[in-house]
Write a protein that holds these residues in place. Sequence first.
Motif, short mmCIF file in Angstrom:
data_model
loop_
_atom_site.label_atom_id
_atom_site.label_comp_id
_atom_site.label_asym_id
_atom_site.label_seq_id
_atom_site.Cartn_x
_atom_site.Cartn_y
_atom_site.Cartn_z
N LEU A 216 -0.85 7.85 4.64
CA LEU A 216 0.13 7.01 3.80
C LEU A 216 1.20 8.58 2.59
N PRO A 217 1.81 7.87 2.24
CA PRO A 217 3.52 7.24 2.06
C PRO A 217 4.26 7.58 3.87
N PRO B 29 -3.30 11.53 0.79
CA PRO B 29 -2.42 10.64 0.26
C PRO B 29 -2.85 8.96 -0.21
N SER B 30 -3.48 8.80 -1.26
CA SER B 30 -4.06 6.78 -1.81
C SER B 30 -3.37 6.04 -2.30
N SER B 31 -3.73 4.86 -2.15
CA SER B 31 -2.64 3.47 -2.96
C SER B 31 -3.16 3.38 -4.02
N ASN B 32 -4.85 4.38 -3.91
CA ASN B 32 -5.62 4.02 -5.19
C ASN B 32 -4.64 5.23 -6.05
N GLU C 46 0.97 -1.09 0.33
CA GLU C 46 -0.54 0.00 -0.06
C GLU C 46 1.26 1.09 0.13
N ASP C 47 1.66 1.19 0.57
CA ASP C 47 2.94 2.18 1.17
C ASP C 47 3.89 2.60 -0.26
N LEU D 35 2.48 1.48 -3.08
CA LEU D 35 1.16 1.96 -4.32
C LEU D 35 0.65 3.62 -4.16
N VAL D 36 1.12 3.97 -3.05
CA VAL D 36 0.86 5.26 -3.18
C VAL D 36 1.80 6.42 -3.14
N LYS D 37 2.78 6.06 -3.25
CA LYS D 37 4.47 6.45 -4.20
C LYS D 37 4.39 5.94 -5.57
N ALA E 55 -7.34 1.79 -8.99
CA ALA E 55 -5.39 1.58 -9.30
C ALA E 55 -4.75 0.70 -8.69
N LYS E 56 -5.01 0.40 -8.63
CA LYS E 56 -3.42 -1.22 -7.36
C LYS E 56 -2.94 -2.11 -7.87
#
Lengths: 391, 1099
Positions: free
Chosen positions: B605-606, B641-644, A301-302, A304-306, A350-351
């Motif tokens: 996040l991050p 900020p999201s993982s999506n 997840e971390d 993905l956020v980047k 979008a993961k």
Amino acid sequence: MGGAVLMNYRLLRLPNALRKQTRMHRSPVRRLSNVTVSLLASLLGFSLPVSAEWIAWSTIPPIPQTSTPQSEALTQKKQPENPSAAAAATTTLQHQDKVQSQKTGDGKNHDKSKSINDSLLATVSSLERSGYVFFSLVFLLLFLLAILSWLTYQASTSAKSTGNFLRKDLSALKNDLLKLVESANKQALILEQTRHHVANLTKGLATHESTIYSLRQRLRDQDERLLGLQASYQAKLQTLKQAPSPALVQVEASQPIDKQQTLEDVIASLVEEYQTAFFHGDRSALRNMSSDQLNITQSSEDSLVKNSVLPTLLEIVQNGGSYLLIRRDNRHWLVPEFQILTSFTTTQPAKGIFNYHRENISTADLRWPAEVRDVGGLWEVVNMGLIAVPT
Amino acid sequence: MTTNDSSANILHHPWFPKTDPPLGGGSRSGDWLIREQRMLGTIAESLVYEVASSRVNSLPSPWSRALQFEQAVINERYPTRDDLLSELFGSLATVALWEMVGLKMDAERVALTDHTISPDEAVGPFARSLYLSRPSGEKTLYNLADGSNPWEVVYVLKVDNLVIGFTSPATLLCPAVHLPQAIPGMKWTAGGHFSEPTTFLSSQQKQAFADWLSHVRREILIAPDRNSQPMAAQLAKTFDEFIHKLTGGKIGNPILSDTTVANLPPRPRAISLLSRAAKGGDKEASLATLQLRDRQKRPLPQTPNRPVILLDPDMPNRLGILATEITLYKAATLESVGGDKRRLETLYGAEIEVLTPEDIFLPELHLLPGEGALANSWLSKKIEGKPIVNGSAVTPLLPLKECIRNLFSSEELSRQCTLSLVTTGGGMELKVTLMLPLEGQQSPYQITKTYPIKETNLIDEDLPVIALWPNISDLNWKHYVVFAEDRSVGLTVDGFPDYELNTGREGQETVKYFTCERFPDLIKLTERSQYRGLIPVNPPPPNSNSSSKWSVGIDFGTSFTNFFINEGSGPAPKTLETRVIPLTLARREFQLNLLYKYFIPETLLPKDANPPTSTALNTYGWREIPGTVPDLFHQARVQWPSSNANALSGPSVRTGFKWHQFQYQRPFLKELALLISSNAAAAGATAVEWAVSYPSAFSPNESRDYKGLWKDLCTELSSLTGLQQGIMADSGEGGLQTEAVAFANFFGNYRASLMVHTACLDVGGGTTDISIWQDNTLLHQVSVPFAGRDICTKVLQAKPSFIRFLFASQLTDDFADNEAKLRQDSNFNSWLDNCLRYHSQEMLTNRMKSYRRRQTRNKQVFDFVSLMAISFGGLYHYLGLILKALAKEERLRKQAAMPVYIGGNGARFLHWLDASGAFIKECDGDRLFDTLQRQSTGFASGSKGSAGTTLSDAFKDETACGLISKGMNLQGNFDPQDEVMIAGEQMIINGLVFNSLDRVIMPPEMDSVESFALGSLDELKQFVRNYDDAIAYLGIQTLLPIRKLTAIDSLWDDVETQVRAICLDSINKEIDNWEREPGFIIGLRALTTTLAKKWAEQY
């Protein structure tokens, strides 16, 4: 080519009735020449048909008019008109097989097995031919011995007076003949040993045949896996363009159709099962399909956020899993839980697990599961799945 | 036949001894017949009394019962004495204790003389019969005032409308021969008549009764209207026997009720004694009062302020005490109220709250699918065993009624509650035990309910998303939000009366927000509006008490907002804990989606890089009303900020509101401030002071509004958080500091850099804040709307294919097919800023090096980087013009180019300029900017002194950190309103001409900008010449001169058109709303826009 030879073996196997006729009409002389040709061809590396059956075929004279209707029918159905036609047919089949084997990517293995097979069959042919030669020689020697005995008798009864030199010559000839017989006996012994050896080799050939068959099976499996991967990549590619259904991607691919359908059938079955369960809200059916619940790992997840390009990683959870792991066809697939699929109708995260394709539908629908692989206890997305979402 | 029917029959159909017709003759003893009521009259009429000559012994006297009691009292050998005295004892107990038991007694006067003349064929004759057969008044206890026979007037006594007897002139009371039903709370009346009461009385009741008897006894003996002393003495003796049975002879001061029975007269005295029941002496301590701890210390609005009495009929078994000895409240014992809640409430409803096990336990236990389906709740851990339905594990809800929240906290329940699984023949059962603390009891009182684990009670739906914020004790916080998904099926949250509800709806998604002032430690769950149980929430962690005051510097940026915190040990970045806790293990993706979309995520996040956070807000679920400020959370919330990867480009996401759509500033800053405050509270802080920056490019109105917003926010934050909230006193003008000054503070105070002859450039996303310092004093500050977005982002937006080229395809897949849409996307800048934030370093250190090597040089990249250098160069040129103007004003003591400290999020693009991927001292870019500044100033000193650029290594941190940094105490007038920008290029505003080195001072009478244009582009053209000359002079090969990017001659027409377009945007604006922009910067924007356009068209 070994595979091709075996295929010919099967394809050109004669009916028993015809086999009997074949034996009756065998000509040792023609056989000898054909065997020689086969051996030469084998040595020179030509891909001529070299099976025993082909040899048998090539020695069959025109079918007598007295043949039975059944055998005639069988002949018309199973056999080419003549050896050259058979050779042509065989060559065609060999060609098809070669193309197929090239496509399926097992060329090397086929070459290897061909070489083994060819040499074995050449040996068999050679030994078989040697047997005929030996019997011919023995018969000839015995015939000569009989003539000599008769001549000796005539000489002793009616021409005793013709001279001692003739008797001496005949005696010398007799000695030679006896030596020849002795030599022939030795050859017969050697031949017997050789026959025994051939029998062993034949057994070995059967073993090799099963090995090759197994190898072919494995190659077919690998082939299907490659097809699956290609299909998945094709699907992704097409999704990014116009996102046709995976079925279309499969058809457009340059892979043999039957193999494409194998993977497609597996996925189609999985998707259909999933959709049926989803349609009926049958949670237990979904639970039965899957082995585990998964969620994206916190570190993923971390990442993905980047906007990381690393593949998404998932972990098994006891409760609250968003995705379900399903094993099919020795591969692992990922489908969304019902609630997650429903949520895709409005939100398409979008993961790195699913792509989305807009269609004229009212609620999100699974089109293709994502594929994952086990990476040290975690599950890594190797091929993204496809979800159809409303336009 | 029911008891009531029997009693009715007895009343209406008297039973008489059997007689021979017509009425005479005797009969067999005990042979009774039912007759009509009027037969009383017939019999009475047929009686003949010949007092003098004969006695009628064959018929019982109607007074015989009263006389029997008289006999029992006075004659110790009377055959049925014991039974009769037991009845008398029981009836006296009823008269003495009715109030303590919670009953009501009435009396009805019956004067026989009044009824003898009654025309009623039953009443009249019977009354006459009674009157005529009345006993003698000689041996009565009392006399009547009129001298009449005391037997002529009696009082019928009724308790709860049940006749219990009448007053007797002989024995004070004559009990009813038959009680059709037991009197509630008086078990000695259960046999159809009165009986010995002692065994049914509590100690308190015994004592009260004994005291009452003692009182009556004494009063009878000394009554002024006393008649027969022997009778009184005999009765007193009888009472003594009763007292002895009750207390062993121990008597105390009688305490009588304050109320009297209506209709009982004050005279005769003996009768009046019956009008006041016993009230009870010293109250027995209640054995059933619940001990409230947490809720008593800090009550909820619904927490009762009266004693809560537990009433459980099973108490005698559990406590091992007789029901008579279990005092519930005051005089009420479990025995006396008969375990009846209503009766206890009737007695003391105004004083107490009564609770029974039925009020505590739900009738059914409801189950959630899956094991451990609840998060941040102790419930699952408390269950001994694994409940299973159909082979699958399930999680029970806490089957307690919602009223339990008013009495106990979740933390208390976690200690008091146990749940254990029991397997029986019928399947699994869950035994729920609650240990209730009772006042004065060492051991808590245990109540238990066993629930079968039923499939029908399994709520087999997806678990709802439920979350709570903030997870802080309400000792330190005042405002809580319970967020829940709302659905028509399955579980959802319902509120308590002290909750306030708001909802949000977007498409098929509906969410609820309950706000309350106390930590919502028990969550009420419903399914289809039916209450299903509670989620007990784990108590919040204790505060760390590490700090008493937090100083927070907030840099509200165009793309990112950052903050630094000083907890007492100096400014430092701090990763926020959202303090959001989910309460169910809902599907994680679904939960994340809802929390990001409508609330606050569990984790920001991050993890290692937040803050800064995107300056972004979303308004999902809110129908926007233009200009209306949306409320936090149900109408708007920070888009974290999201993982999506698609989250930031959602349809309801709002960005860029630092400069436009100001209504979004408030919810954004409020949420951020609340989150920071919650972290402060969790750390034990009691006060938060804010240091806030703003760009000097804000118009006067914008500055005023922004300051006002923070002032209001502080007031609101104080009430919501319970912490002291305010603007840092010494933070600057009006409580806020300009970004330029805050930025300089970072270098001057935090980094201890010299600010003697120094320029600071804070290149943000939307503005570059320039400050000029001389001898630690601010000489000039200006904020120009030309920064990171102009330097890089907007250029990239014009060429999406180049973005795909620069970044990995996976990042840019989303806009592969629609470049036109991308160019229009209002959130593109935020999206790209995020991309650049996380991927610039990788790109610079890897791919950019390859693109810029001479052998493998990519022309498009080369041109793009050169464009960026021109933008930065323009800023340095303007810096030179400022110095030149200050020198002209004779304010600049040292006429030399200045060393520059540069930072801010946009300054990171300086790294792009160097082929090595790092902007360092003496690199090509550094030398170029040094030269440009010197050329622009035109100072005679030429190349004297250092004018190099120091690039910050703390991008985006400088302003936030500088806001709360203390040190050398930079001085000057920090109010940007007092500072007027230097034109940099000739500007003509409403006909007023300002030359390039002039300050743009607007006349006070000017209200609006009616005409605006640049008089020339001379400085801009000079800059272009300087730039190309500098490139050539310095021999820079890594950057292209402008003339190699485009044909200079054809350039200016396009630039002038751009300039005109920019100027037109400023026309017809009120002066107070006009965002001032130096003429040179307008020209620079036009130049770079034109060059970027040409670049985009070229490739």
